[in-house]
Design a protein around this motif. Structure first.
Motif, PDB file in Angstrom:
ATOM      1  N   GLU A  10     -11.950  -0.939   5.943  1.00  0.00           N
ATOM      2  CA  GLU A  10     -11.357  -0.774   4.554  1.00  0.00           C
ATOM      3  C   GLU A  10     -10.696   0.410   4.702  1.00  0.00           C
ATOM      4  O   GLU A  10     -10.817   1.478   5.169  1.00  0.00           O
ATOM      5  CB  GLU A  10     -12.743  -0.310   3.704  1.00  0.00           C
ATOM      6  CG  GLU A  10     -13.859  -1.543   3.416  1.00  0.00           C
ATOM      7  CD  GLU A  10     -15.098  -0.917   2.525  1.00  0.00           C
ATOM      8  OE1 GLU A  10     -14.701  -0.465   1.826  1.00  0.00           O
ATOM      9  OE2 GLU A  10     -16.052  -1.736   2.709  1.00  0.00           O
ATOM     10  N   VAL A  11      -9.323   0.261   3.984  1.00  0.00           N
ATOM     11  CA  VAL A  11      -8.220   1.341   3.958  1.00  0.00           C
ATOM     12  C   VAL A  11      -8.148   1.719   2.701  1.00  0.00           C
ATOM     13  O   VAL A  11      -7.533   0.844   1.726  1.00  0.00           O
ATOM     14  CB  VAL A  11      -7.001   0.857   4.842  1.00  0.00           C
ATOM     15  CG1 VAL A  11      -6.141   2.300   4.803  1.00  0.00           C
ATOM     16  CG2 VAL A  11      -7.712   0.338   6.175  1.00  0.00           C
ATOM     17  N   THR A  12      -8.141   2.956   2.291  1.00  0.00           N
ATOM     18  CA  THR A  12      -7.778   3.633   0.961  1.00  0.00           C
ATOM     19  C   THR A  12      -6.846   4.636   1.189  1.00  0.00           C
ATOM     20  O   THR A  12      -6.972   5.517   2.183  1.00  0.00           O
ATOM     21  CB  THR A  12      -8.896   4.101   0.049  1.00  0.00           C
ATOM     22  OG1 THR A  12      -9.777   5.081   0.672  1.00  0.00           O
ATOM     23  CG2 THR A  12      -9.690   2.670  -0.279  1.00  0.00           C
ATOM     24  N   THR A  39      -4.508   8.122   4.980  1.00  0.00           N
ATOM     25  CA  THR A  39      -5.440   7.327   4.623  1.00  0.00           C
ATOM     26  C   THR A  39      -6.909   7.540   4.781  1.00  0.00           C
ATOM     27  O   THR A  39      -7.316   8.630   5.748  1.00  0.00           O
ATOM     28  CB  THR A  39      -5.179   5.842   5.750  1.00  0.00           C
ATOM     29  OG1 THR A  39      -5.577   6.376   6.776  1.00  0.00           O
ATOM     30  CG2 THR A  39      -3.977   5.246   5.234  1.00  0.00           C
ATOM     31  N   GLU A  40      -7.757   6.802   4.260  1.00  0.00           N
ATOM     32  CA  GLU A  40      -9.079   7.097   4.425  1.00  0.00           C
ATOM     33  C   GLU A  40      -9.666   5.711   5.006  1.00  0.00           C
ATOM     34  O   GLU A  40      -9.588   4.550   4.161  1.00  0.00           O
ATOM     35  CB  GLU A  40      -9.915   7.304   3.105  1.00  0.00           C
ATOM     36  CG  GLU A  40     -11.587   7.759   3.502  1.00  0.00           C
ATOM     37  CD  GLU A  40     -12.022   8.506   2.297  1.00  0.00           C
ATOM     38  OE1 GLU A  40     -13.166   8.499   2.353  1.00  0.00           O
ATOM     39  OE2 GLU A  40     -11.416   8.897   1.324  1.00  0.00           O
ATOM     40  N   SER A  41     -10.263   5.648   6.079  1.00  0.00           N
ATOM     41  CA  SER A  41     -10.862   4.319   6.664  1.00  0.00           C
ATOM     42  C   SER A  41     -12.190   4.170   6.950  1.00  0.00           C
ATOM     43  O   SER A  41     -12.846   5.479   7.402  1.00  0.00           O
ATOM     44  CB  SER A  41     -10.134   4.042   7.824  1.00  0.00           C
ATOM     45  OG  SER A  41      -8.593   4.201   7.631  1.00  0.00           O
ATOM     46  N   ILE A  78      -9.162  -4.464   2.025  1.00  0.00           N
ATOM     47  CA  ILE A  78     -10.248  -4.782   2.698  1.00  0.00           C
ATOM     48  C   ILE A  78      -9.830  -6.055   3.653  1.00  0.00           C
ATOM     49  O   ILE A  78      -9.360  -6.956   3.199  1.00  0.00           O
ATOM     50  CB  ILE A  78     -11.551  -5.327   1.891  1.00  0.00           C
ATOM     51  CG1 ILE A  78     -11.896  -3.899   0.997  1.00  0.00           C
ATOM     52  CG2 ILE A  78     -12.731  -5.465   2.672  1.00  0.00           C
ATOM     53  CD1 ILE A  78     -12.883  -4.444   0.045  1.00  0.00           C
ATOM     54  N   GLN A 108     -10.899  10.146   7.874  1.00  0.00           N
ATOM     55  CA  GLN A 108      -9.619  10.224   7.076  1.00  0.00           C
ATOM     56  C   GLN A 108      -8.813  11.075   7.673  1.00  0.00           C
ATOM     57  O   GLN A 108      -9.015  12.164   8.319  1.00  0.00           O
ATOM     58  CB  GLN A 108      -9.866  10.446   5.470  1.00  0.00           C
ATOM     59  CG  GLN A 108     -10.281  12.134   5.507  1.00  0.00           C
ATOM     60  CD  GLN A 108     -10.355  12.480   3.860  1.00  0.00           C
ATOM     61  OE1 GLN A 108     -10.580  11.598   3.016  1.00  0.00           O
ATOM     62  NE2 GLN A 108     -10.650  13.554   3.586  1.00  0.00           N
ATOM     63  N   THR A 155      -7.349  -0.546  -2.636  1.00  0.00           N
ATOM     64  CA  THR A 155      -8.118  -0.529  -1.444  1.00  0.00           C
ATOM     65  C   THR A 155      -7.749  -1.798  -0.729  1.00  0.00           C
ATOM     66  O   THR A 155      -7.888  -2.956  -1.231  1.00  0.00           O
ATOM     67  CB  THR A 155      -9.689  -0.471  -1.685  1.00  0.00           C
ATOM     68  OG1 THR A 155     -10.149   0.835  -2.325  1.00  0.00           O
ATOM     69  CG2 THR A 155     -10.446  -0.394  -0.274  1.00  0.00           C
ATOM     70  N   LEU A 182       0.824  -1.126  -0.122  1.00  0.00           N
ATOM     71  CA  LEU A 182      -0.114  -0.107  -0.122  1.00  0.00           C
ATOM     72  C   LEU A 182       0.768   1.235   0.144  1.00  0.00           C
ATOM     73  O   LEU A 182       0.763   2.065  -0.734  1.00  0.00           O
ATOM     74  CB  LEU A 182      -0.935   0.082   1.276  1.00  0.00           C
ATOM     75  CG  LEU A 182      -1.903   1.124   1.411  1.00  0.00           C
ATOM     76  CD1 LEU A 182      -2.810   1.376   0.423  1.00  0.00           C
ATOM     77  CD2 LEU A 182      -2.445   0.912   2.691  1.00  0.00           C
ATOM     78  N   SER A 197      -5.793   8.469   1.281  1.00  0.00           N
ATOM     79  CA  SER A 197      -6.337   9.665   1.539  1.00  0.00           C
ATOM     80  C   SER A 197      -6.411  10.546   0.441  1.00  0.00           C
ATOM     81  O   SER A 197      -5.427  10.725  -0.279  1.00  0.00           O
ATOM     82  CB  SER A 197      -5.808  10.446   2.832  1.00  0.00           C
ATOM     83  OG  SER A 197      -6.522  11.734   2.687  1.00  0.00           O
ATOM     84  N   ARG A 207      -3.138   4.290  -4.820  1.00  0.00           N
ATOM     85  CA  ARG A 207      -4.198   3.481  -5.481  1.00  0.00           C
ATOM     86  C   ARG A 207      -4.647   2.207  -4.543  1.00  0.00           C
ATOM     87  O   ARG A 207      -3.802   1.747  -3.725  1.00  0.00           O
ATOM     88  CB  ARG A 207      -3.629   3.065  -6.746  1.00  0.00           C
ATOM     89  CG  ARG A 207      -2.359   2.017  -6.776  1.00  0.00           C
ATOM     90  CD  ARG A 207      -1.957   1.871  -8.138  1.00  0.00           C
ATOM     91  NE  ARG A 207      -0.783   0.714  -8.104  1.00  0.00           N
ATOM     92  CZ  ARG A 207       0.520   1.186  -7.776  1.00  0.00           C
ATOM     93  NH1 ARG A 207       0.840   2.490  -7.798  1.00  0.00           N
ATOM     94  NH2 ARG A 207       1.353   0.321  -7.849  1.00  0.00           N
TER      95      ARG A 207
END
Length: 549
Positions: A416-418, A367-369, A435, A363, A433, A86, A420, A431
């Motif tokens: 779920e982590v993407t 990251t955005e979670s 899970i 976020q 995600t 990631l 930010s 890029r």
């Protein structure tokens, strides 16, 4: 048979409601979707701008496959492979480096600067978290990042006899950062932390190689490599350990976390109202409608009521044969009823996670979670060691006491982590995600609940029922619904002997499992005293109100 099944179904539904409300209240107190927010620091765009100059962005995009293809692959990444996958896709934009002198050549002083520093291909070899209790009022949390590696592109600018600019690549693989945060509380035995400050931050940045390209004097920039290392290392170190506390990467997260948890605990850190301490208060406050008589222990039906509760006590508290009991022989009847009618084949009461909704969605700068509950499994409800017989403590009020040996919770979360994409994000181009299904295990030991309830039952309606079946407990449960004027829980006092610290499994890599477990253990030990202090209020006020409603 149908009457009996219907009665047991009612018992199961009420028991499930009680267990659910207890767990839900605690979870809702700690993490509420209504006010979920970012715990990330607020970073000004003048210092960490996500706007990458087009030239360097194009260079990064075009040259990463050839220049950096082997950099991460050559690092020893240990147990953080998924996390590094990631991190390798994110881009961190650092502030520009002001021009600095690199010496005088041909009687002209040369100045070298950087308009932008863009770093990516980030990885770590190890991340360790530990904590220590310095005193009754202070706890130290130590974080050590070992083998931090990344590659940077620098949009360099040379001011000399001939002005020139170009792109330089920087490779660094063996950096370390040691941080310490001190949490303070008036008394950790009973109160939560009220502040968290960064007490130490020590970055050790060592650049492995710098390679400059672009322009006729790129060779000169390469000649200045040794002089370039120190200011670049200092800038990277200042980014990781800034002097301004508001620009810290992790410190504001802990500060916001303390404030958020304190805000959630505060409503429960208050005395239990006097009327809720008195199990007979609802009976004293009961308004009996004109022309209606309630069945009480001193009424003509008192002996019959006592007979009824004797039957209930025998039904629930007697000793029965049960090959499924932990001893493999005999057990208290209520435990067998729970195993046969409430718990599943694994001995668990399972709560569907859908009833909790999203626990957290937010976020930070990285990251955005989104965190949601998939299910909660409650084990040990059939480990009741003592069932105190139900007895009258008032005209319409009865009381009992239950003593559990142990209750364990398995909380299954979906995470779920993407990367930010917020306005204050310091990354660009992230890029993918992740899970993951995360398992949180925790337990309670030596649990006692003092329970009381008021039963206001209309005498007129009861006389119309079949009192010949008064000793038939199952039949009575199904026949008294029209006779009940009011049923209210009047006491729900909880005492917990010990709490087993939570452990977490199932994160994106075994290394993260260890890190999160270490962090959760530190947080748990800082909040354990406060949580035990507020448990009586939660059950006596919140859970009791929910059950009565």
């Amino acid at each position: 048979m149908m009457v009996c099944e219907r009665a047991l179904l009612q018992i199961r539904n009420h028991f499930a409601k009680f267990a659910f409300l207890g767990v839900a209240t605690i979870l809702h107190m700690l993490i509420s979707p209504a006010d979920a927010q970012s715990f990330g620091p607020s970073i000004g765009s003048t210092h960490y701008t996500p706007n990458i100059p087009f030239a360097i962005l194009k260079e990064v995009t075009n040259r990463i496959p050839t220049l950096l293809a082997t950099s991460t692959g050559g690092r020893k990444l240990q147990n953080f492979d998924e996390l590094n996958d990631l991190l390798s896709s994110v881009t961190v934009v650092l502030p520009q480096i002001d021009p600095f002198s690199v010496g005088t050549y041909v009687f002209v002083e040369a100045f070298l600067g950087a308009n932008a520093v863009v770093c990516n291909d980030i990885s770590i070899q190890d991340l360790q978290i530990s904590h220590s209790r310095l005193s009754a009022t202070q706890v130290a949390l130590d974080i050590s990042i070992v083998g931090l590696g990344f590659d940077c592109f620098i949009d360099w600018d040379l001011d000399w006899l001939v002005n020139a600019d170009g792109i330089a690549t920087v490779n660094t693989t063996q950096n370390t950062i040691d941080l310490q945060y001190t949490f303070s509380s008036p008394n950790f035995d009973a109160e939560p932390p009220t502040a968290a400050v960064q007490s130490d931050c020590d970055p050790n940045i060592q650049i492995d190689d710098i390679d400059a390209s672009g322009g006729a004097v790129a060779w000169l920039v390469n000649a200045f490599e040794g002089l370039m290392r120190t200011p670049i290392e200092e800038e990277l170190g200042a980014f990781l350990c800034p002097l301004d506390p508001s620009e810290e990467l992790i410190g504001p997260l802990f500060t916001d976390l303390v404030k958020s948890l304190d805000g959630r605990l505060e409503p429960f850190q208050q005395p239990i109202p006097d009327e809720l301490k008195d199990p007979l208060f609802p009976e004293k406050d009961l308004v009996i409608p004109t022309g209606v008589d309630f069945i009480g222990f001193s009424s003509a039906f008192g002996p019959a009521i006592q007979t009824l509760f004797d039957s209930v006590n025998s039904f629930l508290g007697g000793t029965v044969d049960d090959p499924n009991s932990p001893s493999g022989g005999q057990d208290i009847a209520i435990n067998k009823i729970l195993r046969d009618s409430v718990l599943n084949e694994n001995g668990a009461l399972v709560l569907d996670g859908a009833i909790f909704g999203t626990l957290y969605g937010g976020q930070d700068v990285l990251t955005e979670s989104v965190v949601s509950v998939e299910a909660i499994h409650i084990y040990g409800l059939d480990t009741i060691r003592e069932f105190v017989p139900i007895q009258d403590i008032g005209e319409y009020t009865v009381a009992t006491k239950l003593d559990w040996k142990e209750i364990d919770l398995d909380i299954i979360l979906r995470v779920e982590v993407t990367p930010s994409e917020g306005e204050d994000s310091v990354i660009s181009g992230g890029r993918g995600t992740i899970i993951e299904t995360v398992l949180i295990e925790m337990g309670l030991r030596d649990i006692e609940i003092d329970f009381a309830a008021m039963f206001a039952i209309s005498l007129g309606n009861v006389t119309d029922t079949l009192f010949g079946s008064l000793t038939d407990f199952e039949m009575l449960l199904s026949c008294l619904s029209d006779s009940i004027h009011d049923i209210e829980v009047t006491n729900m006092n909880l005492i917990i002997g010990d709490v087993i610290p939570p452990t977490l499994e199932g994160f994106i890599s075994p290394g993260i499992d260890d890190v999160v477990s270490s962090l959760s253990l530190a947080i748990f030990e800082m909040y354990e005293g406060a949580l035990l202090e507020i448990m009586p209020y939660i059950f006596q006020v919140m859970v009791r109100k929910s059950v009565n409603d």
